[in-house]
Design a protein around this motif. Structure first.
Motif, PDB file in Angstrom:
ATOM      1  N   GLY A  28      36.700  -8.148 130.282  1.00 35.68           N
ATOM      2  CA  GLY A  28      37.015  -7.292 131.876  1.00 35.68           C
ATOM      3  C   GLY A  28      37.633  -6.361 131.496  1.00 35.68           C
ATOM      4  O   GLY A  28      36.512  -5.593 130.311  1.00 35.68           O
ATOM      5  N   SER A  53      41.056  -7.949 136.636  1.00 35.77           N
ATOM      6  CA  SER A  53      39.962  -6.772 137.328  1.00 35.77           C
ATOM      7  C   SER A  53      40.503  -5.443 137.277  1.00 35.77           C
ATOM      8  O   SER A  53      41.786  -5.420 136.911  1.00 35.77           O
ATOM      9  N   GLY A  98      37.311  -4.753 127.468  1.00 33.30           N
ATOM     10  CA  GLY A  98      36.385  -4.754 126.694  1.00 33.30           C
ATOM     11  C   GLY A  98      36.318  -3.643 126.384  1.00 33.30           C
ATOM     12  O   GLY A  98      36.716  -3.372 124.433  1.00 33.30           O
ATOM     13  N   GLU A 143      32.559  -7.459 127.501  1.00 32.99           N
ATOM     14  CA  GLU A 143      32.485  -7.309 128.581  1.00 32.99           C
ATOM     15  C   GLU A 143      33.015  -8.441 128.823  1.00 32.99           C
ATOM     16  O   GLU A 143      33.644  -9.496 129.647  1.00 32.99           O
ATOM     17  N   THR A 144      32.698  -9.705 127.972  1.00 31.01           N
ATOM     18  CA  THR A 144      34.495 -11.198 128.216  1.00 31.01           C
ATOM     19  C   THR A 144      35.613 -11.244 128.557  1.00 31.01           C
ATOM     20  O   THR A 144      36.394 -11.740 128.736  1.00 31.01           O
TER      21      THR A 144
END
Length: 293
Positions: free
Chosen positions: A254, A79, A257, A251-252
């Motif tokens: 995180g 994240s 990206g 976006e795969t």
């Protein structure tokens, strides 16, 4: 030379320890666990228990050494918050190591990533990014290089997007991990973006050369392959795993990206000429053939 190494049992760190020991240096490695301490002992190194958050261990390791190589990083990309915490922890650790070496003329070799420069391969004189997802790492590295004015022979080895060994490691390793999880060997955008790479054993040689030779305040590129297209990397991964190869949304990946989608070839011409560094181990696409199906 007695060398204190953080991250001494990782993919790069274990190669650096072996390189140092084989060239008559003694190594004190930062060990987070009994298993890490045993791995260091098996490699012919001593250990001090602690991690990057243990500032007393960092001070003790640096104080006892003739030089320091910093390689440890949390590598938590789950994240934006986790990545930011890892960057902040490293920043404090590097500041602690640097302060322990002020006015000693001892070497401190840290690591960073090769920068991306629009339209060409990056070179050693290009600045590292100080903004964006990993901008904090760039600011920390610049602070280390600034220690040259305070009596530290500081230098930075800039690592490419993939440091590999036996098909593992780096961004290519993340592509493999995500492919296993998702059932698709993916790449961001059209896959024409290029990633530089180096074998871990060749990177280890450059860390030793920087420790021994690099002037204060200098940066070096541990780059063998200047830039493989990401779709070519994904194609080998897909073939080895028996998976389809497709473009996937950035976006795969995180918080990484935007970096995964960027074209970022890099050159090591100056490094090779100045330090006499010559990579000899397999290139990335060849090494990826070692991926276990």
């Amino acid at each position: 030379m007695q060398v204190f190494v953080t991250g001494a049992t990782g993919l790069i760190g274990s190669a650096v320890v072996a390189e140092l020991v084989s060239h008559d240096h003694t190594v004190l490695g930062l060990a987070r666990s009994d298993a890490s301490a045993q791995a260091l002992a098996s490699a012919g190194a001593e250990s001090i228990r602690g991690d990057l958050a243990d500032l007393d261990a960092l001070r003790a390791g640096a104080a006892s050494a003739d030089g320091v190589i910093h390689l440890a990083f949390a590598n938590d990309f789950s994240s934006p918050e986790a990545l930011a915490n890892a960057v902040a922890q490293e920043s404090v650790a590097l500041a602690t190591l640097g302060e322990a070496l002020v006015d000693s003329d001892r070497p401190l070799v840290t690591c960073s990533g090769t920068p991306a420069v629009p339209g060409r391969a990056s070179i050693e004189s290009d600045p590292v990014p100080t903004e964006g997802p990993v901008g904090g790492r760039g600011r920390s590295v610049m602070a280390v290089l600034d220690l040259a004015s305070r009596g530290v022979r500081s230098s930075a080895v800039r690592l490419p997007r993939t440091v590999h060994n036996q098909g593992n490691g780096g961004f290519a390793g993340l592509l493999t991990k995500i492919a296993r999880q998702s059932g698709v060997s993916g790449y961001a955008a059209d896959g024409s973006q290029r990633w530089p790479a180096v074998h871990a054993l060749d990177a280890a040689l450059l860390f030793r050369l920087a420790l021994e030779q690099a002037p204060a305040g200098t940066s070096w590129h541990a780059v063998d392959d200047e830039g493989d297209a990401v779709r070519d990397i994904a194609a080998v991964i897909g073939r080895r795993l028996g998976l389809p190869v497709e473009s996937v949304p950035p976006e795969t990946y995180g918080p990484l990206g935007a970096i995964f989608a960027a074209d970022q070839p890099s050159s090591s011409a100056r490094t090779r000429e100045a330090l006499g560094w010559q990579p000899t181990h397999p290139h990335l696409l060849e090494d990826l053939e070692n991926i276990e199906p």
